[in-house]
Design a protein around this motif. Structure first.
Motif, PDB file in Angstrom:
ATOM      1  N   ALA A 168       0.947  -1.180   0.201  1.00 53.15           N
ATOM      2  CA  ALA A 168       0.081  -0.053  -0.101  1.00 53.15           C
ATOM      3  C   ALA A 168       0.855   1.283   0.101  1.00 53.15           C
ATOM      4  N   ARG A 169       1.999   1.353   0.573  1.00 51.05           N
ATOM      5  CA  ARG A 169       2.993   2.498   0.818  1.00 51.05           C
ATOM      6  C   ARG A 169       3.366   2.688  -0.830  1.00 51.05           C
ATOM      7  N   ARG A 170       3.565   1.730  -1.602  1.00 50.25           N
ATOM      8  CA  ARG A 170       4.138   1.694  -2.811  1.00 50.25           C
ATOM      9  C   ARG A 170       3.000   2.201  -4.219  1.00 50.25           C
ATOM     10  N   GLY A 208      -0.575   2.503  -3.355  1.00 51.70           N
ATOM     11  CA  GLY A 208      -1.853   2.780  -2.843  1.00 51.70           C
ATOM     12  C   GLY A 208      -2.754   2.059  -2.445  1.00 51.70           C
ATOM     13  N   HIS A 209      -4.009   2.400  -1.551  1.00 50.54           N
ATOM     14  CA  HIS A 209      -4.865   1.377  -1.016  1.00 50.54           C
ATOM     15  C   HIS A 209      -5.467   0.659  -2.056  1.00 50.54           C
ATOM     16  N   ALA A 210      -6.194   1.383  -3.067  1.00 48.21           N
ATOM     17  CA  ALA A 210      -7.263   0.670  -3.760  1.00 48.21           C
ATOM     18  C   ALA A 210      -6.606  -0.441  -4.740  1.00 48.21           C
ATOM     19  N   PRO A 211      -5.346  -0.010  -5.541  1.00 53.10           N
ATOM     20  CA  PRO A 211      -4.851  -1.177  -6.105  1.00 53.10           C
ATOM     21  C   PRO A 211      -4.472  -2.615  -5.140  1.00 53.10           C
ATOM     22  N   VAL A 212      -3.952  -2.494  -4.028  1.00 50.26           N
ATOM     23  CA  VAL A 212      -3.593  -3.533  -3.017  1.00 50.26           C
ATOM     24  C   VAL A 212      -4.956  -4.220  -2.795  1.00 50.26           C
ATOM     25  N   THR A 213      -6.008  -3.549  -2.341  1.00 52.38           N
ATOM     26  CA  THR A 213      -7.301  -4.132  -2.117  1.00 52.38           C
ATOM     27  C   THR A 213      -7.868  -5.117  -3.290  1.00 52.38           C
ATOM     28  N   LEU A 214      -7.924  -4.219  -4.205  1.00 56.09           N
ATOM     29  CA  LEU A 214      -8.582  -5.070  -5.546  1.00 56.09           C
ATOM     30  C   LEU A 214      -7.445  -6.487  -5.819  1.00 56.09           C
ATOM     31  N   GLY A 215      -6.073  -6.188  -5.620  1.00 53.92           N
ATOM     32  CA  GLY A 215      -5.370  -7.383  -5.967  1.00 53.92           C
ATOM     33  C   GLY A 215      -5.512  -8.368  -5.140  1.00 53.92           C
ATOM     34  N   TYR A 216      -5.703  -8.135  -3.678  1.00 54.46           N
ATOM     35  CA  TYR A 216      -5.953  -9.174  -2.674  1.00 54.46           C
ATOM     36  C   TYR A 216      -7.244 -10.102  -2.921  1.00 54.46           C
ATOM     37  N   ASP A 234      13.987  -4.913  -0.369  1.00 53.59           N
ATOM     38  CA  ASP A 234      15.065  -4.589  -1.420  1.00 53.59           C
ATOM     39  C   ASP A 234      15.056  -3.241  -2.010  1.00 53.59           C
ATOM     40  N   HIS A 235      13.897  -2.674  -2.064  1.00 53.74           N
ATOM     41  CA  HIS A 235      13.592  -1.479  -2.741  1.00 53.74           C
ATOM     42  C   HIS A 235      13.041  -0.480  -1.679  1.00 53.74           C
TER      43      HIS A 235
END
Length: 322
Positions: free
Chosen positions: A263-265, A267-275, A321-322
Motif C-alpha cells: 500500500a505504501r508503494r 496505494g490502497h485501492a490497487p492492493v485491496t483489489l489485488g488481494y 530490497d527497494h
C-alpha cells in the motif's frame, strides 16, 4: 415470506444506514484514528463503523431464529459469541483496554463456540479446530484491517464462498454477512470515511470462524475449508512468525505486513483489489477441491499453501530490497 435476495437487500440497507449513523456518532464523540508511523492512512478518520455490520447481522440472526426453530442452537450460540467479541471491541474503541482483557474475552467466546461445534459435530477435533480458528481469526482480522476496504472485502468474499456450499438455513448466515459487508463498503472504499474499529474487525473475524465451524459440522472437506480465508492467514501468519523469530515485540502494532508495504508503494485501492483477485482464485480452487476425494483435497490445499507462501516470501523480499 422474505426470499433470500430480499433478506440480503434489507440487511445491506440496515448496514448502510447504521454506518452512516455510526459516522455521525464517532465524530460527535471524537472517536477518531489519527495518522501515525504505524498506520497506513494520512488523514484523521472516525472509527467504529463496523458496529453497523454487527447490528445488521444480529438482526439477520434474530430473523433466522424465528424462521428456522430447528437451528436455534447453532445460531443462538454463534450470535452470543459474536456479540461478546464485538462488544469488547466496541468498549476498546471508546476506552482502550489491555490486550490481556481483550484476549480473555476472545478466549471465552471461542471456548463457547468450540464446545457447541463439538456438540453439533460429535467430534472433539472439530471443536478444538473451531475454537482455534475463532481466536485466530478475531485477531487476524484486527491485524489486517489497515487499509481502505481490505478487511471488509476479504470478509465479504469468504462469506459468499461459505454461503455457496453450506446447506440451508446455515448458508443464510454467510449471505447475511456478505450483505452487511456490502452495505458498509461504500463508506470504507475507495476512500475511507470511517473505519471498522476493533468491534467491527473482531466481529468479522468471529463471524467467519462461525462459518468455518459450521462447515465442519456440515461435513464439508476440512482440508480445504481454510482456503477462503487463506490470503489473510498467510500474510498475518508469516508476518507474525517473522517478527517472533527476529525477536521483535510481536504483540505491538506495526506496519510490516506485506499488504501494508504494498500500500505504501501502490496505494490502497490497487492492493485491496489485488488481494480480492488472489482470494477469488483461492475460492475457485476451494469449490473444486470440495468435490474431490479427501486425499486429493489435501494435496490441492497443500500445493496452494506452498504457492501462496512462496508469493508472500518473494513479495516481502522484493519490497524490502527497494
Amino acid at each position: 415470506m422474505i426470499d433470500l435476495w430480499g433478506g440480503c437487500a434489507i440487511v445491506c440497507a440496515l448496514s448502510a444506514l447504521g454506518t452512516w449513523a455510526a459516522r455521525g456518532y464517532a465524530l460527535r464523540r471524537q472517536l477518531v484514528d489519527q495518522p501515525g508511523e504505524r498506520r497506513s492512512h494520512q488523514v484523521a478518520t472516525p472509527r467504529g463503523g463496523g458496529m453497523a455490520i454487527v447490528g445488521a447481522l444480529l438482526v439477520a440472526v434474530a430473523w433466522a431464529l424465528w424462521q428456522w426453530p430447528v437451528q436455534r442452537l447453532p445460531m443462538a450460540g454463534a450470535a452470543a459469541g459474536f456479540a461478546l467479541v464485538a462488544g469488547i471491541g466496541w468498549w476498546d474503541d471508546h476506552r482502550p483496554l489491555s490486550a490481556r482483557w481483550r484476549l480473555l474475552v476472545h478466549l471465552l467466546a471461542a471456548a463457547g463456540w468450540s464446545l457447541l461445534v463439538w456438540h453439533l459435530g460429535g467430534q472433539v477435533w472439530m471443536g478444538v479446530l473451531a475454537g482455534l480458528f475463532a481466536v485466530g481469526l478475531v485477531n487476524v482480522w484486527n491485524f489486517m484491517d489497515g487499509i481502505n476496504g481490505l478487511a471488509v472485502t476479504q470478509a465479504m468474499l469468504a462469506a459468499v464462498a461459505y454461503a455457496w456450499v453450506l446447506p440451508v438455513p446455515l448458508s443464510w448466515l454467510g449471505w447475511a454477512l456478505a450483505a452487511a459487508c456490502l452495505g458498509f463498503l461504500p463508506f470504507n472504499f475507495p476512500r475511507a470515511r470511517i473505519f471498522l474499529g476493533d468491534g467491527g474487525s473482531g466481529g468479522l473475524g468471529f463471524a467467519l470462524a462461525v462459518l468455518f465451524g459450521l462447515g465442519l459440522v456440515a461435513g464439508l472437506g476440512p482440508w480445504s475449508l481454510w482456503l477462503p480465508l487463506g490470503t489473510f492467514l498467510v500474510d498475518a501468519g508469516f508476518t507474525l512468525a517473522a517478527r517472533m523469530l527476529s525477536g521483535q515485540r510481536w504483540w505491538e502494532p506495526h506496519a510490516q505486513h506485506v499488504y501494508q508495504r504494498l500500500a505504501r508503494r501502490f496505494g490502497h485501492a490497487p492492493v485491496t483489489l489485488g488481494y480480492a483477485v488472489f482470494s477469488g482464485i483461492a475460492i475457485a480452487l476451494f469449490f473444486r477441491l470440495q468435490a474431490l476425494q479427501p486425499r486429493w483435497e489435501a494435496v490441492g490445499s497443500i500445493v496452494w499453501l506452498v504457492v501462496a507462501s512462496t508469493i508472500w516470501l518473494l513479495l516481502r523480499k522484493g519490497l524490502r530490497d527497494h
